[in-house]
Design an enzyme around this catalytic site. Sequence first.
Site, PDB file in Angstrom:
ATOM      1  N   THR A 182       0.765   3.736  24.104  1.00 47.04           N
ATOM      2  CA  THR A 182       0.227   4.825  23.280  1.00 47.04           C
ATOM      3  C   THR A 182       0.487   6.194  23.907  1.00 47.04           C
ATOM      4  OG1 THR A 182      -1.435   3.554  22.110  1.00 47.04           O
ATOM      5  CG2 THR A 182      -1.956   5.855  22.499  1.00 47.04           C
ATOM      6  N   THR A 199      -5.055  16.147  30.522  1.00 46.24           N
ATOM      7  CA  THR A 199      -6.192  16.023  31.439  1.00 46.24           C
ATOM      8  C   THR A 199      -5.887  16.622  32.805  1.00 46.24           C
ATOM      9  OG1 THR A 199      -7.447  14.343  32.653  1.00 46.24           O
ATOM     10  CG2 THR A 199      -5.284  13.683  31.934  1.00 46.24           C
ATOM     11  N   ASP A 200      -6.938  16.958  33.537  1.00 43.38           N
ATOM     12  CA  ASP A 200      -6.762  17.423  34.915  1.00 43.38           C
ATOM     13  C   ASP A 200      -6.371  16.271  35.854  1.00 43.38           C
ATOM     14  OD1 ASP A 200      -9.226  16.098  34.933  1.00 43.38           O
ATOM     15  OD2 ASP A 200     -10.355  17.750  35.812  1.00 43.38           O
ATOM     16  N   GLU A 201      -6.527  15.021  35.385  1.00 45.96           N
ATOM     17  CA  GLU A 201      -6.267  13.875  36.273  1.00 45.96           C
ATOM     18  C   GLU A 201      -4.787  13.756  36.649  1.00 45.96           C
ATOM     19  OE1 GLU A 201      -8.318  10.263  35.409  1.00 45.96           O
ATOM     20  OE2 GLU A 201     -10.034  11.317  34.597  1.00 45.96           O
ATOM     21  N   TYR A 211      -3.885   5.358  33.759  1.00 46.55           N
ATOM     22  CA  TYR A 211      -4.217   6.348  32.717  1.00 46.55           C
ATOM     23  C   TYR A 211      -3.554   7.687  33.023  1.00 46.55           C
ATOM     24  CZ  TYR A 211      -6.840  10.146  30.506  1.00 46.55           C
ATOM     25  OH  TYR A 211      -7.172  11.302  29.830  1.00 46.55           O
ATOM     26  N   LYS A 235      -0.542   9.723  31.116  1.00 45.53           N
ATOM     27  CA  LYS A 235      -0.748  11.078  30.578  1.00 45.53           C
ATOM     28  C   LYS A 235       0.281  12.043  31.199  1.00 45.53           C
ATOM     29  CE  LYS A 235      -3.461  12.584  28.114  1.00 45.53           C
ATOM     30  NZ  LYS A 235      -3.501  12.707  26.617  1.00 45.53           N
ATOM     31  N   PRO A 291     -11.232   0.966  41.758  1.00 45.16           N
ATOM     32  CA  PRO A 291     -10.028   1.000  42.615  1.00 45.16           C
ATOM     33  C   PRO A 291      -9.284   2.330  42.444  1.00 45.16           C
ATOM     34  CG  PRO A 291     -10.103  -1.015  41.289  1.00 45.16           C
ATOM     35  CD  PRO A 291     -11.211  -0.133  40.781  1.00 45.16           C
TER      36      PRO A 291
HETATM   37  P1  NAD Z   1     -11.124   8.654  22.720  1.00 45.55           P
HETATM   38  O1  NAD Z   1     -10.737   7.407  23.431  1.00 45.55           O
HETATM   39  O2  NAD Z   1     -12.557   8.892  22.406  1.00 45.55           O
HETATM   40  O3  NAD Z   1     -10.330   8.749  21.326  1.00 45.55           O
HETATM   41  C1  NAD Z   1      -8.980   8.427  21.210  1.00 45.55           C
HETATM   42  C2  NAD Z   1      -8.636   8.330  19.723  1.00 45.55           C
HETATM   43  O4  NAD Z   1      -7.232   8.057  19.614  1.00 45.55           O
HETATM   44  C3  NAD Z   1      -9.374   7.196  18.996  1.00 45.55           C
HETATM   45  O5  NAD Z   1      -9.853   7.648  17.750  1.00 45.55           O
HETATM   46  C4  NAD Z   1      -8.297   6.119  18.815  1.00 45.55           C
HETATM   47  O6  NAD Z   1      -8.502   5.320  17.671  1.00 45.55           O
HETATM   48  C5  NAD Z   1      -7.037   6.979  18.706  1.00 45.55           C
HETATM   49  N1  NAD Z   1      -5.831   6.231  19.101  1.00 45.55           N
HETATM   50  C6  NAD Z   1      -5.657   5.501  20.244  1.00 45.55           C
HETATM   51  N2  NAD Z   1      -4.446   4.926  20.237  1.00 45.55           N
HETATM   52  C7  NAD Z   1      -3.832   5.320  19.086  1.00 45.55           C
HETATM   53  C8  NAD Z   1      -2.556   5.049  18.518  1.00 45.55           C
HETATM   54  N3  NAD Z   1      -1.658   4.257  19.139  1.00 45.55           N
HETATM   55  N4  NAD Z   1      -2.240   5.611  17.328  1.00 45.55           N
HETATM   56  C9  NAD Z   1      -3.144   6.402  16.686  1.00 45.55           C
HETATM   57  N5  NAD Z   1      -4.377   6.683  17.167  1.00 45.55           N
HETATM   58  C10 NAD Z   1      -4.717   6.143  18.362  1.00 45.55           C
HETATM   59  O7  NAD Z   1     -10.518   9.846  23.592  1.00 45.55           O
HETATM   60  P2  NAD Z   1     -11.089  11.307  23.865  1.00 45.55           P
HETATM   61  O8  NAD Z   1     -12.032  11.249  25.021  1.00 45.55           O
HETATM   62  O9  NAD Z   1     -11.502  11.913  22.584  1.00 45.55           O
HETATM   63  O10 NAD Z   1      -9.765  12.030  24.404  1.00 45.55           O
HETATM   64  C11 NAD Z   1      -8.880  12.677  23.494  1.00 45.55           C
HETATM   65  C12 NAD Z   1      -7.712  13.272  24.271  1.00 45.55           C
HETATM   66  O11 NAD Z   1      -8.186  14.208  25.225  1.00 45.55           O
HETATM   67  C13 NAD Z   1      -6.908  12.243  25.069  1.00 45.55           C
HETATM   68  O12 NAD Z   1      -5.538  12.577  24.965  1.00 45.55           O
HETATM   69  C14 NAD Z   1      -7.399  12.405  26.503  1.00 45.55           C
HETATM   70  O13 NAD Z   1      -6.403  12.057  27.426  1.00 45.55           O
HETATM   71  C15 NAD Z   1      -7.705  13.883  26.531  1.00 45.55           C
HETATM   72  N6  NAD Z   1      -8.751  14.307  27.484  1.00 45.55           N
HETATM   73  C16 NAD Z   1      -9.976  13.703  27.474  1.00 45.55           C
HETATM   74  C17 NAD Z   1     -10.969  14.152  28.333  1.00 45.55           C
HETATM   75  C18 NAD Z   1     -12.336  13.519  28.338  1.00 45.55           C
HETATM   76  O14 NAD Z   1     -13.155  13.872  29.193  1.00 45.55           O
HETATM   77  N7  NAD Z   1     -12.671  12.626  27.423  1.00 45.55           N
HETATM   78  C19 NAD Z   1     -10.699  15.206  29.211  1.00 45.55           C
HETATM   79  C20 NAD Z   1      -9.425  15.783  29.217  1.00 45.55           C
HETATM   80  C21 NAD Z   1      -8.461  15.331  28.327  1.00 45.55           C
HETATM   81  O1  TDX Z   2     -20.576   3.576  34.891  1.00 39.51           O
HETATM   82  C1  TDX Z   2     -19.978   4.470  35.509  1.00 39.51           C
HETATM   83  N1  TDX Z   2     -20.376   4.790  36.788  1.00 39.51           N
HETATM   84  C2  TDX Z   2     -19.764   5.746  37.544  1.00 39.51           C
HETATM   85  O2  TDX Z   2     -20.164   6.000  38.688  1.00 39.51           O
HETATM   86  C3  TDX Z   2     -18.870   5.193  34.941  1.00 39.51           C
HETATM   87  C4  TDX Z   2     -18.388   4.876  33.550  1.00 39.51           C
HETATM   88  C5  TDX Z   2     -18.269   6.163  35.723  1.00 39.51           C
HETATM   89  N2  TDX Z   2     -18.686   6.435  36.983  1.00 39.51           N
HETATM   90  C6  TDX Z   2     -18.024   7.522  37.741  1.00 39.51           C
HETATM   91  C7  TDX Z   2     -16.522   7.469  37.821  1.00 39.51           C
HETATM   92  C8  TDX Z   2     -16.140   8.938  37.852  1.00 39.51           C
HETATM   93  O3  TDX Z   2     -16.215   9.428  39.180  1.00 39.51           O
HETATM   94  O4  TDX Z   2     -18.331   8.721  37.037  1.00 39.51           O
HETATM   95  C9  TDX Z   2     -17.216   9.627  37.021  1.00 39.51           C
HETATM   96  C10 TDX Z   2     -16.806   9.868  35.579  1.00 39.51           C
HETATM   97  O5  TDX Z   2     -16.252   8.668  35.075  1.00 39.51           O
HETATM   98  P1  TDX Z   2     -15.671   8.535  33.582  1.00 39.51           P
HETATM   99  O6  TDX Z   2     -16.713   8.961  32.617  1.00 39.51           O
HETATM  100  O7  TDX Z   2     -15.072   7.181  33.450  1.00 39.51           O
HETATM  101  O8  TDX Z   2     -14.573   9.695  33.571  1.00 39.51           O
HETATM  102  P2  TDX Z   2     -13.258   9.957  34.473  1.00 39.51           P
HETATM  103  O9  TDX Z   2     -12.756   8.723  35.073  1.00 39.51           O
HETATM  104  O10 TDX Z   2     -13.563  11.107  35.370  1.00 39.51           O
HETATM  105  O11 TDX Z   2     -12.231  10.422  33.316  1.00 39.51           O
HETATM  106  C11 TDX Z   2     -12.672  11.278  32.221  1.00 39.51           C
HETATM  107  O12 TDX Z   2     -12.324  12.606  32.447  1.00 39.51           O
HETATM  108  C12 TDX Z   2     -10.954  12.969  32.352  1.00 39.51           C
HETATM  109  C13 TDX Z   2     -12.099  10.793  30.880  1.00 39.51           C
HETATM  110  O13 TDX Z   2     -12.427   9.436  30.685  1.00 39.51           O
HETATM  111  C14 TDX Z   2     -10.613  11.002  30.814  1.00 39.51           C
HETATM  112  O14 TDX Z   2     -10.125  10.656  29.527  1.00 39.51           O
HETATM  113  C15 TDX Z   2     -10.320  12.453  31.082  1.00 39.51           C
HETATM  114  O15 TDX Z   2      -8.940  12.673  31.117  1.00 39.51           O
END
Ligand code: NAD
Ligand code: TDX
Length: 356
Positions: free
Chosen positions: A108, A137-139, A162, A166, A294
């Site tokens: 994806t 993302t910042d990751e 991941y 990205k 991990p």
């Molecule tokens: P999310 O997992 O909540 O949503 C992802 C959406 O994409 C879902 O609706 C899913 O159905 C759709 N999707 C997945 N695979 C697909 C495919 N093959 N075709 C069409 N649709 C598909 O994600 P999110 O947290 O809303 O993140 C959105 C974007 O922002 C991502 O690109 C993520 O990398 C980026 N991002 C997220 C965060 C965060 O903290 N959540 C931070 C920085 C950047």
């Molecule tokens: O149950 C938990 N316990 C815990 O200690 C979970 C789910 C997470 N964590 C820790 C791991 C991370 O240090 O908390 C921090 C945040 O974890 P996540 O919510 O899984 O976020 P992270 O891995 O930082 O990534 C998120 O931010 C950047 C989003 O999932 C990504 O999509 C985005 O790009």
Amino acid sequence: MRSFNTILVTGGAGFIGANFIHYLFSRPDFQGKIINLDVLTYAGNLESLDDIEKTHGGKRYFFERADICDRAAVEAIFAKHAPDAVVHFAAESHVDRSILGPEAFVKTNVMGTFTMLDVARNAWKGREDVLFHHVSTDEVFGSLGETGYFTEKTPYDPRSPYSAAKAGSDHLVMAYSHTFGLPVTLTNCSNNYGPYQFPEKLIPVMILNMVEGKPLPVYGDGRNIRDWLYVEDHNSAVWTVMTKGKPGETYNIGGENEWENIKLLKELMASVARHTGKNLADYEKLITYVKDRPGHDRRYAIDCSKLKKELGWKQSFTFDQGLDRTVAWYLENTKWIEDVRSGAYRDWIKKNYGER
Ligand code: NAD
Ligand code: TDX
């Protein structure tokens, strides 16, 4: 300032995408149409857009169920709706899932982004009045020590499947800009929180486990640091870059709001306790240190001064305000939570859209 008639939002049924669609419809300066292209994985939930469907469905809002890796389907959506902008949110987004099963992330995030770019390039044929905005993302920058910040010039150093996928997508976006002249902008954002976030990410997991009296799983020593941004502030930044950003440029977005996980958890407990009227001690006793993720990145911190200085964006929500809104939303929206967790919603998808 750029304006758009028809915006194709990929991943609009996910957390940030659904908030983005709400945000755009609340903006008086946007009077165009939104096409939501989403395949509805476990993370996509159309219930998050019920109100939008009721108010704008068939007029200014259209949903198209498709996989971004399916070239023919994406081409047909381009031909049908003729978008003049793409905002590309669709991705596999959860780091833990990328450790358990990396393949979907490569498909994806890498192949899907490639397909979106290539279809846009062919459909737009060198037009300059269009824009492909990529949400990243910042990751991709790796992990920081105790000091320093990620800037737009920080070399890429992704460390999970991941973030590697990205990073691959980001490189493809910039390659399409340099090689083919596709008008693109790209943002790298820190951790988001807010309504409609799937209960697998830290903040919703912790809120729901507190309410249900379940253990609060803290990975490792709980001292990893993330920079937290309220989702509406992320979306206002994306819109600022889309309308005012320089094509071919990348912009960092952040909350300037760093928290160790364990300290964040204590803030969150205080907020949940205020809402439920329970004692803090009832939640504190649920804290459970578990095996570390991990390759767990230690610290992320974003320098977003380019976006602030050049485009005049700033955050609107303090962390207290954002957490308070988020906690209130998860306490009120029990049906949404039940549906995404129980799979009832998945049955509805199967009935209405068939097996995928
Ligand atoms: P999310 O997992 O909540 O949503 C992802 C959406 O994409 C879902 O609706 C899913 O159905 C759709 N999707 C997945 N695979 C697909 C495919 N093959 N075709 C069409 N649709 C598909 O994600 P999110 O947290 O809303 O993140 C959105 C974007 O922002 C991502 O690109 C993520 O990398 C980026 N991002 C997220 C965060 C965060 O903290 N959540 C931070 C920085 C950047
Ligand atoms: O149950 C938990 N316990 C815990 O200690 C979970 C789910 C997470 N964590 C820790 C791991 C991370 O240090 O908390 C921090 C945040 O974890 P996540 O919510 O899984 O976020 P992270 O891995 O930082 O990534 C998120 O931010 C950047 C989003 O999932 C990504 O999509 C985005 O790009």
